[in-house]
Design a protein around this motif. Structure first.
Motif, PDB file in Angstrom:
ATOM      1  N   ASP A  60       0.834  -1.205   0.000  1.00  0.00           N
ATOM      2  CA  ASP A  60       0.000   0.000   0.000  1.00  0.00           C
ATOM      3  C   ASP A  60       0.871   1.259   0.000  1.00  0.00           C
ATOM      4  OD1 ASP A  60      -2.560   1.142  -0.038  1.00  0.00           O
ATOM      5  OD2 ASP A  60      -2.544   1.453   2.126  1.00  0.00           O
ATOM      6  N   ASP A  61       2.089   1.125  -0.482  1.00  0.00           N
ATOM      7  CA  ASP A  61       3.056   2.220  -0.530  1.00  0.00           C
ATOM      8  C   ASP A  61       3.079   2.783  -1.948  1.00  0.00           C
ATOM      9  OD1 ASP A  61       5.289   3.862  -0.609  1.00  0.00           O
ATOM     10  OD2 ASP A  61       6.660   2.364   0.217  1.00  0.00           O
ATOM     11  N   ARG A  62       2.469   3.943  -2.127  1.00  0.00           N
ATOM     12  CA  ARG A  62       2.353   4.530  -3.466  1.00  0.00           C
ATOM     13  C   ARG A  62       3.702   4.849  -4.109  1.00  0.00           C
ATOM     14  NH1 ARG A  62      -2.858   6.034  -4.937  1.00  0.00           N
ATOM     15  NH2 ARG A  62      -4.345   5.920  -3.230  1.00  0.00           N
ATOM     16  N   THR A  63       4.761   4.938  -3.333  1.00  0.00           N
ATOM     17  CA  THR A  63       6.083   5.243  -3.883  1.00  0.00           C
ATOM     18  C   THR A  63       6.846   3.979  -4.283  1.00  0.00           C
ATOM     19  OG1 THR A  63       7.181   5.252  -1.722  1.00  0.00           O
ATOM     20  CG2 THR A  63       6.225   7.346  -2.480  1.00  0.00           C
ATOM     21  N   SER A  64       6.306   2.821  -3.984  1.00  0.00           N
ATOM     22  CA  SER A  64       6.974   1.565  -4.295  1.00  0.00           C
ATOM     23  C   SER A  64       6.592   1.057  -5.681  1.00  0.00           C
ATOM     24  CB  SER A  64       6.583   0.504  -3.252  1.00  0.00           C
ATOM     25  OG  SER A  64       7.052  -0.775  -3.639  1.00  0.00           O
ATOM     26  N   ARG A  65       7.524   0.403  -6.324  1.00  0.00           N
ATOM     27  CA  ARG A  65       7.200  -0.203  -7.623  1.00  0.00           C
ATOM     28  C   ARG A  65       6.260  -1.395  -7.453  1.00  0.00           C
ATOM     29  NH1 ARG A  65      11.640  -4.172  -9.803  1.00  0.00           N
ATOM     30  NH2 ARG A  65      12.454  -4.999  -7.860  1.00  0.00           N
ATOM     31  N   TYR A  66       6.081  -1.848  -6.204  1.00  0.00           N
ATOM     32  CA  TYR A  66       5.190  -2.970  -5.919  1.00  0.00           C
ATOM     33  C   TYR A  66       3.810  -2.526  -5.421  1.00  0.00           C
ATOM     34  CZ  TYR A  66       9.255  -5.931  -6.473  1.00  0.00           C
ATOM     35  OH  TYR A  66      10.344  -6.575  -6.989  1.00  0.00           O
ATOM     36  N   TYR A  67       3.515  -1.243  -5.534  1.00  0.00           N
ATOM     37  CA  TYR A  67       2.208  -0.742  -5.081  1.00  0.00           C
ATOM     38  C   TYR A  67       1.080  -1.546  -5.750  1.00  0.00           C
ATOM     39  CZ  TYR A  67      -1.807   2.294  -4.421  1.00  0.00           C
ATOM     40  OH  TYR A  67      -3.047   2.785  -4.095  1.00  0.00           O
ATOM     41  N   GLY A  68       0.174  -2.058  -4.911  1.00  0.00           N
ATOM     42  CA  GLY A  68      -0.945  -2.839  -5.430  1.00  0.00           C
ATOM     43  C   GLY A  68      -0.620  -4.309  -5.667  1.00  0.00           C
TER      44      GLY A  68
END
Length: 101
Positions: free
Chosen positions: A50-58
């Motif tokens: 749930d980290d919008r700055t991560s490439r793994y968001y979602g």
């Protein structure tokens, strides 16, 4: 103390206990630093980034692996086995989520 104060203390004590018990039943949060904030998906019984700055968001995290979609997660054979386990059926599938960082 007044009756109202005593009642409020009792209510907060109960609510705190209920919340703690639910978190203890969850699988441990991933220690993968690629994501700084996770949300637990109760339908799938896995953590979601749930980290919008991560490439793994979602993305979904299961068994040390990131899955870019729910479909990819569901196609993973070890996950299918996990989802059919008695522990999963007993503890998840409520349709809600809890946020955590």
């Amino acid at each position: 103390m007044t009756k109202t104060t005593n009642m409020m203390i009792g209510i907060f004590a109960v609510l705190g206990t209920v919340g703690c018990g639910k978190d203890e039943a969850l699988p441990p949060k991933p220690d993968d630093l690629s994501c700084g904030e996770y949300e637990f998906d109760y339908d799938d019984g896995v953590w979601e980034c749930d980290d919008r700055t991560s490439r793994y968001y979602g993305h979904y995290f299961y068994g040390g692996t990131w899955f870019g979609s729910r479909q990819a997660l569901h196609a993973y054979a070890p996950y299918q086995k996990y989802k059919q386990s008695p522990g999963f059926k007993k503890g998840f599938g409520s349709g809600s989520a809890v946020s955590g960082s």
